[in-house]
Scaffold this motif. Sequence first.
Motif, PDB file in Angstrom:
ATOM      1  N   ASP A 273     -11.842 -58.237  -3.083  1.00  4.06           N
ATOM      2  CA  ASP A 273     -10.864 -57.808  -4.084  1.00  4.06           C
ATOM      3  C   ASP A 273     -11.563 -57.513  -5.411  1.00  4.06           C
ATOM      4  OD1 ASP A 273     -11.353 -60.239  -5.412  1.00  4.06           O
ATOM      5  OD2 ASP A 273      -9.549 -61.202  -4.616  1.00  4.06           O
ATOM      6  N   GLY A 274     -10.794 -57.139  -6.412  1.00  3.79           N
ATOM      7  CA  GLY A 274     -11.380 -56.719  -7.680  1.00  3.79           C
ATOM      8  C   GLY A 274     -12.134 -57.803  -8.410  1.00  3.79           C
ATOM      9  N   SER A 275     -11.838 -59.064  -8.104  1.00  2.05           N
ATOM     10  CA  SER A 275     -12.525 -60.165  -8.770  1.00  2.05           C
ATOM     11  C   SER A 275     -13.759 -60.629  -8.005  1.00  2.05           C
ATOM     12  CB  SER A 275     -11.558 -61.343  -8.945  1.00  2.05           C
ATOM     13  OG  SER A 275     -11.157 -61.859  -7.683  1.00  2.05           O
ATOM     14  N   GLY A 276     -14.058 -59.982  -6.881  1.00  2.00           N
ATOM     15  CA  GLY A 276     -15.225 -60.359  -6.109  1.00  2.00           C
ATOM     16  C   GLY A 276     -14.971 -61.418  -5.069  1.00  2.00           C
ATOM     17  N   ARG A 277     -13.713 -61.765  -4.828  1.00  2.00           N
ATOM     18  CA  ARG A 277     -13.377 -62.697  -3.762  1.00  2.00           C
ATOM     19  C   ARG A 277     -13.334 -61.953  -2.437  1.00  2.00           C
ATOM     20  NH1 ARG A 277     -13.949 -67.882  -4.116  1.00  2.00           N
ATOM     21  NH2 ARG A 277     -12.506 -68.006  -2.345  1.00  2.00           N
ATOM     22  N   ARG A 296     -19.700 -55.806  -5.313  1.00  3.21           N
ATOM     23  CA  ARG A 296     -19.093 -57.100  -5.611  1.00  3.21           C
ATOM     24  C   ARG A 296     -19.614 -58.219  -4.717  1.00  3.21           C
ATOM     25  NH1 ARG A 296     -13.212 -54.555  -5.091  1.00  3.21           N
ATOM     26  NH2 ARG A 296     -14.382 -53.602  -3.395  1.00  3.21           N
TER      27      ARG A 296
END
Length: 349
Positions: A273-277, A296
């Motif tokens: 996802d956008g947060s790198g999860r 990411r």
Amino acid sequence: MTVRASIPAFHIPEELNAAAPPERRGIRRDHVKMMVLDRRTGSVAHGLFYQLDDYLRPGDLLVLNASRTIPAVLRGTWSRSGSVLGEDIEIRLASRIDDRTWQALVVSTGIRPLQGDRFAFAGPLAASVTEVVSKSMAILTFSLEGTLLTNQLYALAEPIRYEYISHPWALDYYQTVYASTPGSVEMPSAGRAFSWELLFKLQRRGVGIAYVQLHTGLSYLLDGDGFPDPRRNFESYEVPPDTAEAIMRTKADGGRVIAVGTTVVRALESAADGSGRLASGTGRTNLMIEATTPLRIADGLISGFHEPEASHLELLAAFIDPALLSDAYREAIEYGYLWHEFGDMNVIL
């Protein structure tokens, strides 16, 4: 900015096209040559692939693509409205849609497939064109499905081979040692150089091993279409829960996540996802990765050497400045590195 605009065109000398597996050239699969690039400086080191442990650290994690190569070239009789258009026509499976449906390339002499055309292969296997995608690409619905279709492919089909291959090598040469789930029409070749001995040596050093699965599609088209645009080339992938957990734990502990192949990069970056999860699960991806794409998940890459027109080369430029990559590729040509699925290896860390 794309790599095609950033890296000057280069020519691969004919003698640098690997025409045979290393084992048939008299060397072990893990003794192919290895060029190691520093992502930040572009500095280059040369060695052999079995020395990979010299460049990895305890706490690093290798992520491998466990997809197994299937025989994907069929030959059959092409008919339209009861009339035979040709015999011994080559069909290259390109990507699986469902249990009985594939997108496939019709290798013909200029005849365009039409909806309703039929291909009859040996035994009970046949297929009908249900949709035309382009002048040579069509959607085929087969007369068999699931395991029955897979069994017929193994009985009748051959591996995809391009013009630089000198001999019809057996399907076993197109597998990594750890391949498990059949589905790739072309070998996920970045992992071919690994032997079990090397994998065990890396684990003893403290390097982790994890697996994803991305079934590779057809990488080269016909009729001047060349290399397919990844944005129009959907590929199925799976990130298991234990792999997602291992990756997030590695990152939290300061280790490096090293993707073995561009297929692994696409799978991991598609699942993030956008947060790198990173989320576990399955999906289909048409993700296009190029020089400006933020990575990411993947911190490093192990790959082969790629043609100047291929989107794989654009993906490499997400790891290293295109100018440094260009310099390194020129050096690889000067040092006689071999290209393609039976060739040498490039490590970017």
